[in-house]
Design a protein around this motif. Structure first.
Motif, PDB file in Angstrom:
ATOM      1  N   THR A   1       6.270  24.369  18.228  1.00 17.97           N
ATOM      2  CA  THR A   1       4.888  24.205  18.672  1.00 17.97           C
ATOM      3  C   THR A   1       4.024  25.339  18.149  1.00 17.97           C
ATOM      4  O   THR A   1       2.901  25.126  17.712  1.00 17.97           O
ATOM      5  N   MET A   2       4.565  26.562  18.200  1.00 16.08           N
ATOM      6  CA  MET A   2       3.819  27.707  17.675  1.00 16.08           C
ATOM      7  C   MET A   2       4.747  28.826  17.250  1.00 16.08           C
ATOM      8  O   MET A   2       5.819  29.009  17.825  1.00 16.08           O
ATOM      9  N   ASP A   3       4.326  29.540  16.223  1.00  9.73           N
ATOM     10  CA  ASP A   3       4.946  30.789  15.814  1.00  9.73           C
ATOM     11  C   ASP A   3       4.139  31.894  16.469  1.00  9.73           C
ATOM     12  O   ASP A   3       2.910  31.925  16.345  1.00  9.73           O
ATOM     13  N   LEU A   4       4.813  32.790  17.154  1.00 10.00           N
ATOM     14  CA  LEU A   4       4.148  33.931  17.779  1.00 10.00           C
ATOM     15  C   LEU A   4       4.352  35.158  16.905  1.00 10.00           C
ATOM     16  O   LEU A   4       5.331  35.247  16.163  1.00 10.00           O
ATOM     17  N   SER A   5       3.441  36.114  17.020  1.00 10.32           N
ATOM     18  CA  SER A   5       3.691  37.400  16.370  1.00 10.32           C
ATOM     19  C   SER A   5       4.918  38.006  17.049  1.00 10.32           C
ATOM     20  O   SER A   5       5.226  37.704  18.209  1.00 10.32           O
TER      21      SER A   5
ATOM     22  N   VAL B   1      -0.827  36.448  26.679  1.00  9.95           N
ATOM     23  CA  VAL B   1      -1.975  35.693  26.180  1.00  9.95           C
ATOM     24  C   VAL B   1      -2.085  35.985  24.687  1.00  9.95           C
ATOM     25  O   VAL B   1      -2.160  37.143  24.275  1.00  9.95           O
ATOM     26  N   VAL B   2      -2.064  34.902  23.884  1.00 12.65           N
ATOM     27  CA  VAL B   2      -2.131  35.041  22.428  1.00 12.65           C
ATOM     28  C   VAL B   2      -3.374  34.345  21.898  1.00 12.65           C
ATOM     29  O   VAL B   2      -3.924  33.452  22.545  1.00 12.65           O
ATOM     30  N   LYS B   3      -3.777  34.756  20.720  1.00 12.86           N
ATOM     31  CA  LYS B   3      -4.936  34.166  20.040  1.00 12.86           C
ATOM     32  C   LYS B   3      -4.445  33.355  18.851  1.00 12.86           C
ATOM     33  O   LYS B   3      -3.683  33.856  18.021  1.00 12.86           O
ATOM     34  N   MET B   4      -4.874  32.108  18.753  1.00  4.66           N
ATOM     35  CA  MET B   4      -4.502  31.242  17.635  1.00  4.66           C
ATOM     36  C   MET B   4      -5.299  31.676  16.399  1.00  4.66           C
ATOM     37  O   MET B   4      -6.521  31.684  16.425  1.00  4.66           O
ATOM     38  N   VAL B   5      -4.571  32.062  15.336  1.00  2.00           N
ATOM     39  CA  VAL B   5      -5.233  32.611  14.161  1.00  2.00           C
ATOM     40  C   VAL B   5      -4.908  31.899  12.852  1.00  2.00           C
ATOM     41  O   VAL B   5      -5.563  32.146  11.843  1.00  2.00           O
ATOM     42  N   SER B   6      -3.889  31.047  12.855  1.00  2.00           N
ATOM     43  CA  SER B   6      -3.485  30.472  11.579  1.00  2.00           C
ATOM     44  C   SER B   6      -2.708  29.178  11.762  1.00  2.00           C
ATOM     45  O   SER B   6      -2.248  28.867  12.859  1.00  2.00           O
TER      46      SER B   6
ATOM     47  N   THR C   1      -8.330  41.856  10.700  1.00  2.00           N
ATOM     48  CA  THR C   1      -7.338  42.063  11.745  1.00  2.00           C
ATOM     49  C   THR C   1      -7.819  41.485  13.072  1.00  2.00           C
ATOM     50  O   THR C   1      -8.974  41.670  13.458  1.00  2.00           O
ATOM     51  N   GLN C   2      -6.921  40.782  13.771  1.00  2.00           N
ATOM     52  CA  GLN C   2      -7.247  40.157  15.049  1.00  2.00           C
ATOM     53  C   GLN C   2      -6.393  40.702  16.189  1.00  2.00           C
ATOM     54  O   GLN C   2      -6.283  40.101  17.230  1.00  2.00           O
ATOM     55  N   GLY C   3      -5.754  41.831  15.992  1.00  2.00           N
ATOM     56  CA  GLY C   3      -4.889  42.402  17.011  1.00  2.00           C
ATOM     57  C   GLY C   3      -3.440  42.079  16.708  1.00  2.00           C
ATOM     58  O   GLY C   3      -3.084  41.723  15.583  1.00  2.00           O
ATOM     59  N   THR C   4      -2.588  42.159  17.721  1.00  2.00           N
ATOM     60  CA  THR C   4      -1.151  41.943  17.514  1.00  2.00           C
ATOM     61  C   THR C   4      -0.586  40.780  18.321  1.00  2.00           C
ATOM     62  O   THR C   4       0.514  40.336  18.044  1.00  2.00           O
ATOM     63  N   LEU C   5      -1.299  40.294  19.321  1.00  2.00           N
ATOM     64  CA  LEU C   5      -0.796  39.203  20.158  1.00  2.00           C
ATOM     65  C   LEU C   5      -1.370  37.888  19.633  1.00  2.00           C
ATOM     66  O   LEU C   5      -2.388  37.390  20.111  1.00  2.00           O
ATOM     67  N   LEU C   6      -0.684  37.337  18.622  1.00  2.00           N
ATOM     68  CA  LEU C   6      -1.222  36.224  17.848  1.00  2.00           C
ATOM     69  C   LEU C   6      -0.271  35.043  17.801  1.00  2.00           C
ATOM     70  O   LEU C   6       0.917  35.177  18.085  1.00  2.00           O
ATOM     71  N   ALA C   7      -0.827  33.880  17.397  1.00  2.00           N
ATOM     72  CA  ALA C   7      -0.026  32.666  17.245  1.00  2.00           C
ATOM     73  C   ALA C   7      -0.529  31.859  16.058  1.00  2.00           C
ATOM     74  O   ALA C   7      -1.694  31.948  15.671  1.00  2.00           O
ATOM     75  N   ALA C   8       0.393  31.059  15.500  1.00  2.00           N
ATOM     76  CA  ALA C   8       0.080  30.123  14.423  1.00  2.00           C
ATOM     77  C   ALA C   8       0.733  28.792  14.782  1.00  2.00           C
ATOM     78  O   ALA C   8       1.753  28.764  15.472  1.00  2.00           O
ATOM     79  N   SER C   9       0.138  27.686  14.313  1.00  3.31           N
ATOM     80  CA  SER C   9       0.693  26.371  14.635  1.00  3.31           C
ATOM     81  C   SER C   9       0.336  25.358  13.560  1.00  3.31           C
ATOM     82  O   SER C   9      -0.738  25.439  12.957  1.00  3.31           O
TER      83      SER C   9
END
Length: 125
Positions: free
Chosen positions: A98-102, A85-90, A46-54
């Motif tokens: 450009t990105m999918d956000l949680s 502020v999001v963290k790139m995880v996937s 788990t990396q939290g809930t404020l995440l992004a994928a691209s």
């Protein structure tokens, strides 16, 4: 010695303009289960809930990159006027933005009201 209010105001305006000038435009949508999905970068950790994928992972973004994301349109709806502020995880091959956000991150900056829930964004690394 106190700094005059005028100087503080000027510093604040210049800082804001500098931040805006560095922002990169893009698009974003949200993925319902990103906070609970197995990710490319961290597997099942788990990396939290404020995440992004691209689909640009490894090119424009690295695992763990922190991005400040702001909704820029369509205005006035659905943007909230806030940033997140999001963290790139996937990666997300073929996601078309450009990105999918949680969903948690998306709902901070925009209300999911558009048909495809695609918004215009600016982001800063």
């Amino acid at each position: 010695m106190a700094i005059p209010k005028t100087i503080c105001l000027i510093i604040g305006v210049v800082s804001t303009l500098f931040s805006i000038a560095l922002a990169i435009p893009g698009t974003a949508s949200f993925y319902y289960n990103l906070s609970h999905a197995t990710t490319t970068c961290y597997g099942n950790t788990t990396q939290g809930t404020l995440l992004a994928a691209s689909d640009r992972l490894g090119l424009d973004f690295n695992c763990g990159t922190l991005l400040k994301v702001t909704c820029t349109g369509p205005v006035p709806q659905p943007c909230t006027g806030k940033s997140v502020v999001v963290k790139m995880v996937s990666d997300c091959p073929g996601c078309g933005v450009t990105m999918d956000l949680s969903k948690e991150a998306f709902s901070i900056i925009a209300t999911p009201v558009t048909v495809e829930n695609i918004i215009k964004i600016d982001y800063v690394k």
